[in-house]
Scaffold this motif. Structure first.
Motif: not given
Length: 136
Positions: A2-27
């Motif tokens: 992926a190009n750097p612009h797309l990579e940057y946004h993929l990193q942001l999505l992965h970070h958001l995914r981590t936050i979403l997963a934590a919400l589930g873990e915290a019930e």
């Protein structure tokens, strides 16, 4: 690759995914619907590098759903993702912010046309700092 612009946004999505997963873990959210939502989010993470254009609508839908389904973390959604997916996501951005991102997009396009590198995050930070200085 992926190009750097797309990579940057993929990193942001992965970070958001981590936050979403934590919400589930915290019930803090209903388990079953949250699990299904995370599956769709993972689908976006898989599809986006393969076909960014086709993934655009799925991305818009999911980012808007994050804000609507999980208002307790809406402030943690990276603003860059709202701009990146555009469409209905732009309704969550004030006019001043839209103007900032439009200027960044134009600067990115110009750099691309000249074959120059463009660091989205760095340029955004520089613009925000300039705005802050001008307001002081």
């Amino acid at each position: 690759m992926a190009n750097p612009h797309l990579e940057y946004h993929l990193q942001l999505l992965h970070h958001l995914r981590t936050i979403l997963a934590a919400l589930g873990e915290a019930e803090q959210v209903p388990e079953e619907s949250h699990a299904l939502f995370l599956e769709r989010f993972d689908e976006l993470l898989t599809l986006l590098p393969q076909d960014p254009l086709q993934s655009q609508y799925l991305g818009q839908d999911l980012i808007c759903q994050v804000i609507q389904r999980y208002p307790q973390i809406a402030h943690l959604v990276p603003r860059d993702l709202l701009w990146f997916f555009a469409g209905d996501c732009l309704h969550f951005m004030p006019d001043e912010e839209l103007e900032l991102y439009q200027q960044l997009e134009e600067q990115h396009y110009e750099a691309e046309q000249k074959g120059e590198a463009f660091d989205w995050a760095m340029e955004k930070q520089a613009r925000i700092e300039a705005i802050t200085r001008n307001q002081a």
